[in-house]
Design a protein around this motif. Structure first.
Motif, short mmCIF file in Angstrom:
data_model
loop_
_atom_site.label_atom_id
_atom_site.label_comp_id
_atom_site.label_asym_id
_atom_site.label_seq_id
_atom_site.Cartn_x
_atom_site.Cartn_y
_atom_site.Cartn_z
N SER A 32 32.50 104.80 14.62
CA SER A 32 32.68 103.44 14.16
C SER A 32 31.75 102.97 15.05
CB SER A 32 33.43 103.53 16.41
OG SER A 32 33.73 102.69 17.08
N SER A 33 32.13 102.31 14.95
CA SER A 33 30.74 100.85 14.77
C SER A 33 30.07 100.33 15.79
CB SER A 33 30.82 99.90 13.77
OG SER A 33 31.74 98.79 14.72
N ALA A 34 31.48 100.47 16.89
CA ALA A 34 31.54 99.61 18.99
C ALA A 34 30.64 101.11 19.48
CB ALA A 34 32.66 99.89 18.91
N ALA A 35 32.34 102.32 19.14
CA ALA A 35 31.93 103.36 20.86
C ALA A 35 30.99 104.24 20.19
CB ALA A 35 32.89 104.18 20.08
N LEU A 36 30.57 104.56 21.37
CA LEU A 36 29.13 105.00 21.45
C LEU A 36 29.54 106.65 22.11
CD1 LEU A 36 27.65 102.95 24.65
CD2 LEU A 36 27.58 102.71 21.84
N ASP A 37 28.67 107.16 21.50
CA ASP A 37 28.87 108.65 21.51
C ASP A 37 28.56 109.65 23.22
OD1 ASP A 37 28.88 111.75 21.37
OD2 ASP A 37 27.91 111.48 19.35
N LYS B 241 39.84 94.99 29.36
CA LYS B 241 40.19 94.03 29.14
C LYS B 241 39.42 93.14 28.20
CE LYS B 241 43.00 93.16 33.20
NZ LYS B 241 43.29 92.56 34.73
N LEU B 242 38.14 93.08 28.89
CA LEU B 242 36.82 92.50 28.05
C LEU B 242 36.42 93.49 26.72
CD1 LEU B 242 34.43 92.09 30.36
CD2 LEU B 242 35.25 90.46 29.97
N GLU B 243 37.04 94.57 25.85
CA GLU B 243 36.48 95.25 24.57
C GLU B 243 37.88 95.41 24.57
OE1 GLU B 243 33.57 95.71 24.59
OE2 GLU B 243 32.54 94.92 26.81
N CYS B 244 38.79 94.87 24.67
CA CYS B 244 40.45 94.91 23.73
C CYS B 244 40.51 95.24 22.45
CB CYS B 244 41.57 94.40 24.43
SG CYS B 244 41.13 92.71 24.53
N GLU C 95 41.80 99.29 21.80
CA GLU C 95 42.90 99.51 21.86
C GLU C 95 42.66 100.65 20.55
OE1 GLU C 95 45.45 96.43 22.15
OE2 GLU C 95 44.78 96.01 24.42
N ASP C 96 42.17 99.86 19.55
CA ASP C 96 42.42 100.33 17.78
C ASP C 96 41.67 101.94 18.28
OD1 ASP C 96 44.05 98.33 16.98
OD2 ASP C 96 42.66 97.47 16.26
N TYR C 97 39.99 101.50 18.44
CA TYR C 97 39.57 103.16 18.97
C TYR C 97 40.49 104.13 19.74
CZ TYR C 97 36.03 106.12 20.93
OH TYR C 97 36.04 106.58 21.30
N CYS C 98 40.94 103.34 21.45
CA CYS C 98 41.46 104.71 21.45
C CYS C 98 43.02 105.49 20.58
CB CYS C 98 41.86 104.53 23.13
SG CYS C 98 40.54 103.34 23.84
N LEU C 99 43.41 104.24 20.04
CA LEU C 99 45.01 104.77 18.84
C LEU C 99 43.43 105.79 18.06
CD1 LEU C 99 47.33 104.94 18.19
CD2 LEU C 99 47.54 103.13 16.91
N PHE C 100 43.00 105.38 17.84
CA PHE C 100 42.28 106.35 16.21
C PHE C 100 42.18 108.06 16.84
CE2 PHE C 100 38.75 107.25 13.14
CZ PHE C 100 39.20 107.31 12.23
N ARG C 101 40.76 107.47 18.11
CA ARG C 101 40.74 108.94 18.81
C ARG C 101 41.68 109.55 19.09
NH1 ARG C 101 38.35 112.10 19.14
NH2 ARG C 101 36.78 111.99 20.13
N ALA D 88 39.24 105.57 26.83
CA ALA D 88 39.11 104.24 26.71
C ALA D 88 37.78 104.58 28.74
CB ALA D 88 39.95 103.51 28.26
N PHE D 89 37.69 105.46 29.32
CA PHE D 89 37.46 105.93 30.27
C PHE D 89 35.78 106.37 29.95
CE2 PHE D 89 36.48 109.72 32.20
CZ PHE D 89 36.31 108.79 34.31
#
Length: 577
Positions: free
Chosen positions: A66-71, A142-145, A149-155, A203-204
């Motif tokens: 992901s270019s957005a999610a942090l490890d 809400k701020l990062e939706c 949302e797509d990232y959480c589905l992907f994971r 998301a958490f």
């Protein structure tokens, strides 16, 4: 765009490298917080990191899913840092990771498993947290939706289908964004509460990651230290970005670099070049929508980093493209171009969009790079941009970067005139980033010692191979000595790498005219270890850890002196913040 800024000294310190008492076998945000304080106390203006985006099961920080999610592997798992954890929880994890914690290398599978267990435990208790924390979490969602949302589905789909499988290997009915969302709807009809609870777990985890990294950014800013990030030129073919944004990528082409007449031990590299496996960008599509994907990527990055490095800047002008993925590299070793073309339906590796073989093509490539980099520079919104412009650099690139106010790299022993002499540091352009090594190379002390070993080996047992290498070693030592002002007697053996030579190297680099001058942390302590060997996977790559905690460094007079001498040279060369 160009403005003169203060001269700055920095330290390259990958996030996985530092140790602290109580860590879980890898560097984390609390360990980095200690190094921020060390930097502030020693006049170091910035800490240079490698990419920190989530890598899934990979070890390379340049293979983000992901270019957005942090490890989450860099999360500090401590009471107060992760809501819901207790001292007993963390003690159990430390006991399980005893061998990994003491190891000189990161054990990624063990560390990931232990931290994942702690995060699952913290999530199971989160509903009982203070209302202010749950409200903060909901606000984060809400701020990062737009990406979360797509990232959480992907994971969640990675979890369902097995994290060892990539999305193109998922069962039919899940391989496109539309299918994935329909699949999610079906899951919700069976157990909406359970599915949403699982999505919220991912998301958490991201909320915790951003919470800790933003806190680190705030602490660094308060101490007058900047965090320097890193933006890989590509994104993994198997990433969330590619899965949901396929219109932005050419999935049947892989980016890489051409053969450069080196690394004779790697037959594919020698014949074809490096195939990184990253999908090519559909730059025409990106430009038509105002480079939105890039703008969002950079905007998120600069929330944490005040400066950042653009990896392989040459790829923004043109990139070497392979019509096959790296998994197939072995099929093409030893084949001629006609034989390879018979397998690939006529398609062969080439420069995309065009080579630099005519003045017209060079002008077109420069124009393409200009549009792309201006969008990135604009999205950076004042953050300092550094370009990794190494390799075979077309003559139009560095003048163009200078016109944009983007600092390019200067590696002294690679920057020689036509007579083979190094460019003196006071002739380096002001808007440049001077360093002896990057994460892909030996530290300067390692270069010196490796050259001496090769020369000695050839002296004791000459072979054709060492004979071929020894000339290059003598030349490298000569160039380094000239640059650093190290006196050498004619026809005498090269001196051993002493503390005096180490300090001459540091002073020569920091005395240069470059705006930025950075050491690797291994050079600070004269350690010969490497972070990565390009063209190889596994082994010790991306796993190196310092042998001491920062507290141990400060308690040991000899180790502490390394920082004190660095601070003194920073002051003498007027690079103090």
């Amino acid at each position: 765009m160009h403005t003169t800024q203060p001269r700055q000294a920095g330290l390259l310190l990958p996030a996985f490298t530092p140790r602290r008492e109580g860590d879980l076998g890898i560097g984390d945000t609390l360990a980095l917080r200690g190094w921020v304080d060390w930097a502030a106390d020693h006049g170091v203006a910035f800490l240079q990191l490698l990419p920190i985006n989530e890598n899934g099961t990979e070890e390379s920080p340049y293979s983000g899913i992901s270019s957005a999610a942090l490890d989450p592997i860099y999360l500090a798992c401590e009471v107060g840092e992760i809501p819901g954890l207790t001292e007993a929880d963390i003690a159990r994890a430390r006991n399980q990771l005893k061998a990994a914690i003491q190891s000189p290398l990161v054990n990624y599978p063990a560390v990931r498993a232990a931290k994942r267990s702690l995060l699952e435990l913290a999530w199971s208790r989160f509903k009982h947290s203070e209302p202010s924390l749950t409200a903060e979490f909901e606000n984060f969602k809400k701020l990062e939706c737009d990406w979360l949302e797509d990232y959480c589905l992907f994971r969640h789909l990675m979890e369902i289908h097995g994290e060892s499988l990539t999305w193109d290997q998922w069962p039919e009915g899940c391989r496109t964004p539309q299918e994935a969302r329909k699949f999610l709807s079906k899951l919700r009809t069976r157990d909406a509460v359970g599915v949403d609870h699982r999505l919220d777990f991912f998301a958490f985890v991201q909320w915790l990651c951003f919470r800790q990294w933003l806190a680190l950014r705030g602490h660094a800013q308060a101490r007058g230290v900047k965090l320097m990030g890193d933006v890989p030129i590509g994104i993994s073919w198997h990433s969330c970005d590619v899965f949901f944004n396929r219109e932005e990528f050419h999935l049947d082409w892989s980016g890489g670099s051409p053969p450069e007449g080196m690394r004779q031990d790697d037959p594919f590299f020698q014949q074809w070049g490096q195939n990184w496996g990253i999908p090519l960008y559909r730059w025409d599509h990106m430009q038509a929508n105002g480079f939105q994907w890039w703008r969002k990527r950079i905007k998120r990055l600069t929330r944490i980093f005040q400066m950042f490095r653009l990896d392989h800047i040459l790829g923004f002008y043109r990139i070497y493209a392979f019509p096959w993925r790296p998994e197939r590299n072995h099929e093409f070793i030893g084949l001629g171009r006609e034989e390879a073309a018979a397998i690939t339906h006529g398609r062969l590796p080439h420069w995309s969009l065009r080579p630099d073989d005519t003045m017209e093509n060079k002008a077109a490539n420069r124009e393409d790079g200009d549009a792309r980099l201006r969008a990135i520079f604009d999205a950076a919104n004042g953050a300092e941009v550094i370009a990794e412009d190494l390799g075979w650099v077309p003559e139009y690139v560095r003048p163009h970067l200078a016109s944009l106010g983007i600092a390019g790299f200067r590696i002294p022993h690679w920057d020689c005139n036509e007579h083979g002499h190094p460019t003196p540091g006071d002739f380096f352009p002001e808007n440049t980033f001077a360093t002896y090594s990057t994460h892909d190379h030996d530290p300067v002390n390692g270069i010196w010692r490796a050259c001496q070993r090769t020369i000695q080996q050839h002296h004791e047992q000459p072979t054709e191979q060492t004979g071929w290498w020894v000339g290059g070693c003598h030349n490298t030592l000569r160039i380094l000595s000239e640059f650093a002002g190290i006196p050498t007697a004619h026809h005498s053996p090269w001196p051993p790498f002493t503390e005096g030579i180490r300090l001459r190297f540091i002073k020569a680099l920091l005395s240069s005219n470059s705006r930025y001058a950075a050491l690797m942390v291994t050079e600070l302590f004269s350690l010969d270890d490497r972070f990565n060997h390009p063209g190889t996977t596994g082994g010790e790559n991306w796993r190196y850890r310092l042998p001491w905690t920062l507290e141990e460094i400060m308690e040991d007079p000899l180790l502490r002196a390394n920082g004190e001498k660095f601070a003194a040279i920073i002051s003498i060369t007027r690079r103090s913040p």
